[in-house]
Write an enzyme that holds these catalytic residues in place. Structure first.
Site, PDB file in Angstrom:
ATOM      1  N   HIS A 173     -63.379  94.014  69.636  1.00 14.87           N
ATOM      2  CA  HIS A 173     -63.838  95.418  69.746  1.00 14.87           C
ATOM      3  C   HIS A 173     -63.534  95.995  71.144  1.00 14.87           C
ATOM      4  O   HIS A 173     -64.435  96.429  71.857  1.00 14.87           O
ATOM      5  CB  HIS A 173     -65.351  95.505  69.456  1.00 14.87           C
ATOM      6  CG  HIS A 173     -65.784  96.850  68.966  1.00 14.87           C
ATOM      7  ND1 HIS A 173     -66.782  97.037  68.054  1.00 14.87           N
ATOM      8  CD2 HIS A 173     -65.362  98.102  69.281  1.00 14.87           C
ATOM      9  CE1 HIS A 173     -66.961  98.323  67.822  1.00 14.87           C
ATOM     10  NE2 HIS A 173     -66.096  99.001  68.569  1.00 14.87           N
TER      11      HIS A 173
ATOM     12  N   ARG B 201     -64.181 100.747  62.031  1.00 13.47           N
ATOM     13  CA  ARG B 201     -65.416  99.980  61.950  1.00 13.47           C
ATOM     14  C   ARG B 201     -65.189  98.842  60.955  1.00 13.47           C
ATOM     15  O   ARG B 201     -64.556  99.036  59.915  1.00 13.47           O
ATOM     16  CB  ARG B 201     -66.574 100.844  61.451  1.00 13.47           C
ATOM     17  CG  ARG B 201     -67.110 101.819  62.482  1.00 13.47           C
ATOM     18  CD  ARG B 201     -67.945 101.112  63.549  1.00 13.47           C
ATOM     19  NE  ARG B 201     -68.490 102.046  64.517  1.00 13.47           N
ATOM     20  CZ  ARG B 201     -67.896 102.392  65.668  1.00 13.47           C
ATOM     21  NH1 ARG B 201     -66.737 101.871  66.007  1.00 13.47           N
ATOM     22  NH2 ARG B 201     -68.470 103.244  66.493  1.00 13.47           N
TER      23      ARG B 201
ATOM     24  N   SER C 270     -61.437 100.798  72.917  1.00 19.18           N
ATOM     25  CA  SER C 270     -61.632 101.871  73.906  1.00 19.18           C
ATOM     26  C   SER C 270     -61.697 101.319  75.336  1.00 19.18           C
ATOM     27  O   SER C 270     -62.066 102.043  76.266  1.00 19.18           O
ATOM     28  CB  SER C 270     -62.910 102.653  73.590  1.00 19.18           C
ATOM     29  OG  SER C 270     -64.041 101.827  73.792  1.00 19.18           O
TER      30      SER C 270
ATOM     31  N   GLU D 279     -70.176  92.005  63.236  1.00 25.00           N
ATOM     32  CA  GLU D 279     -69.951  91.585  64.626  1.00 25.00           C
ATOM     33  C   GLU D 279     -71.222  91.011  65.205  1.00 25.00           C
ATOM     34  O   GLU D 279     -72.306  91.510  64.891  1.00 25.00           O
ATOM     35  CB  GLU D 279     -69.468  92.782  65.437  1.00 25.00           C
ATOM     36  CG  GLU D 279     -68.053  93.179  65.036  1.00 25.00           C
ATOM     37  CD  GLU D 279     -67.525  94.390  65.788  1.00 25.00           C
ATOM     38  OE1 GLU D 279     -67.917  94.577  66.953  1.00 25.00           O
ATOM     39  OE2 GLU D 279     -66.741  95.123  65.204  1.00 25.00           O
TER      40      GLU D 279
HETATM   41  N1  LIG Z   1     -62.728 100.134  67.733  1.00 23.66           N
HETATM   42  C1  LIG Z   1     -63.220 100.959  68.646  1.00 23.66           C
HETATM   43  O1  LIG Z   1     -63.553 100.593  69.757  1.00 23.66           O
HETATM   44  C2  LIG Z   1     -63.336 102.411  68.302  1.00 23.66           C
HETATM   45  C3  LIG Z   1     -63.122 103.359  69.305  1.00 23.66           C
HETATM   46  C4  LIG Z   1     -63.260 104.703  68.963  1.00 23.66           C
HETATM   47  C5  LIG Z   1     -63.572 105.071  67.661  1.00 23.66           C
HETATM   48  N2  LIG Z   1     -63.764 104.117  66.730  1.00 23.66           N
HETATM   49  C6  LIG Z   1     -64.075 104.500  65.332  1.00 23.66           C
HETATM   50  O2  LIG Z   1     -63.061 105.385  64.886  1.00 23.66           O
HETATM   51  C7  LIG Z   1     -63.666 106.422  64.137  1.00 23.66           C
HETATM   52  C8  LIG Z   1     -62.778 107.634  64.147  1.00 23.66           C
HETATM   53  O3  LIG Z   1     -62.806 108.273  65.406  1.00 23.66           O
HETATM   54  P1  LIG Z   1     -62.130 109.718  65.616  1.00 23.66           P
HETATM   55  O4  LIG Z   1     -62.484 110.155  66.988  1.00 23.66           O
HETATM   56  O5  LIG Z   1     -60.712 109.716  65.207  1.00 23.66           O
HETATM   57  O6  LIG Z   1     -62.974 110.546  64.546  1.00 23.66           O
HETATM   58  P2  LIG Z   1     -62.537 111.821  63.730  1.00 23.66           P
HETATM   59  O7  LIG Z   1     -63.799 112.394  63.186  1.00 23.66           O
HETATM   60  O8  LIG Z   1     -61.657 112.706  64.564  1.00 23.66           O
HETATM   61  O9  LIG Z   1     -61.635 111.235  62.537  1.00 23.66           O
HETATM   62  C9  LIG Z   1     -62.163 110.596  61.421  1.00 23.66           C
HETATM   63  C10 LIG Z   1     -61.367 111.077  60.216  1.00 23.66           C
HETATM   64  O10 LIG Z   1     -61.746 110.321  59.072  1.00 23.66           O
HETATM   65  C11 LIG Z   1     -61.694 111.210  57.970  1.00 23.66           C
HETATM   66  N3  LIG Z   1     -62.454 110.675  56.844  1.00 23.66           N
HETATM   67  C12 LIG Z   1     -63.784 110.690  56.636  1.00 23.66           C
HETATM   68  N4  LIG Z   1     -64.074 110.128  55.458  1.00 23.66           N
HETATM   69  C13 LIG Z   1     -62.893 109.725  54.921  1.00 23.66           C
HETATM   70  C14 LIG Z   1     -62.541 109.084  53.711  1.00 23.66           C
HETATM   71  N5  LIG Z   1     -63.460 108.751  52.816  1.00 23.66           N
HETATM   72  N6  LIG Z   1     -61.246 108.821  53.501  1.00 23.66           N
HETATM   73  C15 LIG Z   1     -60.298 109.177  54.392  1.00 23.66           C
HETATM   74  N7  LIG Z   1     -60.582 109.802  55.560  1.00 23.66           N
HETATM   75  C16 LIG Z   1     -61.861 110.074  55.805  1.00 23.66           C
HETATM   76  C17 LIG Z   1     -62.266 112.506  58.512  1.00 23.66           C
HETATM   77  O11 LIG Z   1     -61.943 113.609  57.687  1.00 23.66           O
HETATM   78  C18 LIG Z   1     -61.609 112.560  59.880  1.00 23.66           C
HETATM   79  O12 LIG Z   1     -60.384 113.263  59.870  1.00 23.66           O
HETATM   80  C19 LIG Z   1     -65.029 106.604  64.823  1.00 23.66           C
HETATM   81  O13 LIG Z   1     -65.984 107.188  63.952  1.00 23.66           O
HETATM   82  C20 LIG Z   1     -65.412 105.200  65.212  1.00 23.66           C
HETATM   83  O14 LIG Z   1     -66.183 104.603  64.190  1.00 23.66           O
HETATM   84  C21 LIG Z   1     -63.657 102.797  67.015  1.00 23.66           C
HETATM   85  O1  LIG Z   2     -67.145 104.390  68.474  1.00 24.52           O
HETATM   86  C1  LIG Z   2     -66.740 104.025  69.570  1.00 24.52           C
HETATM   87  O2  LIG Z   2     -66.606 104.815  70.514  1.00 24.52           O
HETATM   88  C2  LIG Z   2     -66.330 102.592  69.795  1.00 24.52           C
HETATM   89  O3  LIG Z   2     -66.650 101.722  68.826  1.00 24.52           O
HETATM   90  C3  LIG Z   2     -66.623 102.085  71.154  1.00 24.52           C
HETATM   91  O4  LIG Z   2     -65.634 102.603  71.941  1.00 24.52           O
END
Ligand SMILES: NC(=O)c1ccc[n+]([C@@H]2O[C@H](COP(=O)([O-])OP(=O)(O)OC[C@H]3O[C@@H](n4cnc5c(N)ncnc54)[C@H](O)[C@@H]3O)[C@@H](O)[C@H]2O)c1
Ligand SMILES: O=C(O)[C@H](O)CO
Length: 425
Positions: free
Chosen positions: A359, A312, A362, A341
């Protein structure tokens, strides 16, 4: 109240009224809802972000469930959703505010799923909401729980797709692919030169992962298997499976006479920043991760390091990053997400040492259609009173086009708080 907005209606005689705030990819999600007696209303308004008033108009007097979008980086519920107790990064002022030219201003960058919308949904008889996203920092889960509304998200289906984009940004930044592409298109190439676009070799270097959850671990594996990098990671929890993978893979490499790869769990995030050559950010966005990367943390990174963010935008203090990029031309970034954004902080786009994409982490067809399916099934499952799926990361049974999905909600983040039962499947 905002004027009614343009809507596409499917199965007008359906018993349950479900609203989607955006058209979503694929058609299976539509079929799944309409085959189960839902009247589906899809908002086809061109606006990227619907206001609270727009969504109130969509919910109306009777609505059983809503599929919403995080759409853009959302700050609103940064504080409300924090499940972590350590807070090293406090944002001054109101969580709904953002610094703009020295002033705090109110900002709504995303569908604002808070008290107002959840109370309206509950009054309209609704009990189900799902984001078409895994992140849910745009949702006030406490408010949803207060009004008895289940909040769904879509893990499992976007892990590899998102990790692949982070890997693509890492490579593009390391090898200066975008700069070189622009140079070529501008007709500037007039023959091979020893110094032309010299970048970084990844093999044998150290990859740093901050937030080694689903996506962070998948990214780490790609960089380790693909480029034989060593791993250093920081997470609040131990990534046991990832550690075991690197140990086993290292032993395999040794057994075929190649160099070992290693892993290290860092005691602090700063250890990762100091040691790694490529650092990719994959934590959730909450108050502990807001501006995790700021002027101070940038200053301890290697001068030629590569920083990637597909989590994010507000995880990075983008204004500080712009200054750092200006002062350190060999420091490079790959960014999929931005602090406000769809805007970028002044100066970012002009920096040659950036790779910037809108962005799209995914955005593979399979993943986006799968996200739509999971979001629809979260809402349908709650409306029908189905139990929670036992493992939200094991979503393949919901995605098989050739069979009926399990009668369960794939992923509800406040299932426990709402006292929902879990499926035995
Ligand atoms: N750019 C995109 O389109 C896109 C797509 C998918 C996900 N995302 C983002 O990626 C994030 C992660 O997704 P995920 O499925 O891997 O989630 P997840 O919950 O499996 O992994 C997140 C990790 O971050 C860790 N974490 C939390 N606070 C922390 C801190 N202060 N320091 C270090 N680590 C910390 C958690 O312990 C966890 O292991 C989502 O929450 C979303 O915001 C973005
Ligand atoms: O959190 C998410 O899933 C992304 O930002 C969009 O894919």
């Amino acid at each position: 109240m905002a004027k009614p907005i343009s809507i596409q209606i499917w199965n007008p005689r359906g018993k349950y009224r479900v609203v989607s705030t955006k058209p979503m990819p694929g058609s299976r999600w539509i079929r799944l809802l309409t085959d189960h007696d839902c009247r589906l209303e899809i908002c086809t308004e061109k606006k990227t972000i619907l206001s609270v008033d727009d969504i109130l108009a969509l919910i109306g007097d009777k609505c059983d469930g809503v599929i919403g979008q995080e759409s853009k980086t959302g700050l609103p519920f940064l504080f409300a959703n924090s499940f972590h107790h350590h807070s090293t990064h406090q944002l001054p002022g109101d969580p709904l505010s953002i610094m703009d030219g020295g002033r705090w201003r109110l900002t709504v960058l995303t569908e604002d799923w808070g008290e107002t919308l959840f109370s309206a949904l509950s009054r309209a008889g609704g009990s189900a909401f799902s984001n078409m996203a895994v992140g849910f920092n745009n949702v006030d889960v406490k408010a949803a729980t207060k009004y008895g509304v289940a909040v769904g998200n879509t893990p499992g289906v976007l892990t590899e797709t998102t990790a692949e984009l982070a890997a693509a940004l890492s490579l593009a930044a390391a090898r200066r692919v975008v700069e070189a592409d622009m140079f070529m298109r501008a007709g500037l190439y007039d023959g091979w030169l020893p110094h032309l676009f010299v970048g970084n070799l990844l093999k044998g270097q150290t990859v740093g992962v901050i937030g080694a959850g689903r996506i962070g671990s998948a990214y780490a594996r790609m960089m380790i298997e693909g480029f034989k990098m060593n791993l250093i990671y920081y997470d609040l929890y131990q990534a046991t499976r990832l550690e075991k993978f690197v140990t086993d893979y290292g032993q395999f490499l040794q057994s075929i006479g190649e160099q070992l790869v290693t892993w290290k769990r860092a005691a602090t995030m700063h250890d990762v920043l100091r040691e790694a050559d490529v650092i990719s950010l994959h934590p959730i966005l909450d108050k502990t991760t807001h501006h995790l990367i700021n002027k101070d943390s940038l200053s301890i990174m290697k001068k030629e390091a590569i920083l990637v963010n597909a989590s994010r935008g507000p995880v990075i203090d983008e204004a500080a990053l712009v200054e750092h990029l200006k002062a350190n031309p060999m420091f490079r970034v790959g960014l999929d997400v931005f602090e406000e954004e769809p805007f970028m902080k002044p100066g970012l786009a002009e920096q040659k040492n950036t790779v910037i994409v809108p962005h799209i982490a995914s955005a593979s067809k399979w993943t986006r259609e799968g996200m739509a399916t999971l979001a629809a099934l979260n809402v349908l499952g709650k409306i029908k009173g189905y139990p929670l799926w036992s493992d939200p990361n094991r979503v393949a049974p919901f995605l098989d086009e050739n069979s009926q999905p399990p009668t369960a909600c794939p992923s509800i983040v406040n299932g426990k708080q709402l006292g929902l039962t879990t499926s035995k499947l």
